[in-house]
Scaffold this active site. Structure first.
Site: not given
Lengths: 131, 148
Positions: B95-97, B99-100
């Site tokens: 997950a990238d930022s 996605d978080t």
């Protein structure tokens, strides 16, 4: 009147890339919190779910993942805020919302990737003969 | 002497004297159990035994963690056979930022809570998310605000 009031409030430019990044996440949160009311306004319960809309918004934001200039990010954020405001203030009609954010992922809207390196000739070539 | 001791014990425990007038051994065992029950009740502030309470607590926690895992799998398009541990970090799962943030928004919608920005930034693992959700749900977190 609401439009005039909204047009006056332009946030100042981001001082750094980190601040611009922070604003992108704030915008994403604001858009996600508006999804239930958008679905109620345009009666989208039978064509889409909040989760799918959230994914569509995230995809739109991710299209500009490679932008690193804070000024460009601010301009894109301004356009995003304007689009969100138009949707929440009934400035769009149901089929506009459906065509851009529901059905658009399945070929109705040409999803051309933003290729920074190509020349204009190649971009037009890839786009083919559609107007 | 024995009668006097029984009377003193029953008076201290608040039991009727007739109930405590059995044999000395029986009376002693009974008094010990009563003392133990009283201490446990007073200490925990609940009139329940240890085992059911612990089980209920564990079930609630496991339920929340399970729901969080399900949402994380859905958001990150992981297969159902993917094994997630409560200590898994979102970045480890790809997950990238953004996605978080999307996962946090999905959890907000699922549990009907509003996660403040400071709290949202501190969520990096599934356990963190589950702990925060339990805290907000127990604290009666408000419904997401309507768009202006």
């Amino acid at each position: 009147m609401a439009f005039t009031m909204r047009a006056v409030k332009v946030p100042p430019n981001s001082a750094s890339l980190e601040e611009a990044r922070h604003r992108v996440f704030d915008f994403f949160r604001q858009a996600c919190r508006a999804i239930p009311s958008i679905m109620e306004i345009y009666n989208l319960d039978d064509v889409v779910t909040p989760s799918q809309l959230r994914s569509t918004i995230a995809k739109e934001i991710r299209k500009n993942q490679g932008v690193t200039n804070p000024k460009v990010i601010d301009m894109l954020l301004f356009k995003g805020m304007e689009e969100l405001g138009n949707i929440t203030e009934h400035a769009k009609q149901r089929h506009h919302v459906i065509g851009q954010y529901v059905v658009g992922q399945k070929g109705l809207v040409q999803d051309m990737e933003k290729d920074q390196g190509s020349s204009d000739f190649l971009k037009k070539f890839y786009t083919s003969n559609y107007s | 002497m024995a009668a006097a001791l029984s009377a003193v014990v029953s008076a201290k425990l608040g039991c009727p004297p007739a109930a405590a007038l059995g044999s000395w051994k029986g009376s002693r065992i009974s008094s010990r159990n009563l003392v133990s029950m009283k201490t446990m009740t007073a200490r925990r502030g609940l009139v329940s035994l240890r085992s059911p309470r612990f089980r209920v607590f564990c079930a609630a926690k496991a339920e929340t963690v399970g729901k969080v895992m399900q949402i994380v799998k859905q958001q990150l398009a992981l297969g159902e056979e993917a094994k997630l541990a409560p200590e898994s970090q979102f970045t480890e799962l790809g997950a990238d930022s953004l996605d978080t943030v999307e996962i946090v928004m999905a959890l907000e919608e699922e549990f009907g809570i509003t996660v403040e920005e400071d709290n949202a930034q501190s969520i990096t693992t599934i356990q963190d998310a589950a702990d925060l959700i339990d805290k907000l749900v127990a604290g009666g977190g408000g419904k997401p605000p309507a768009a202006a």
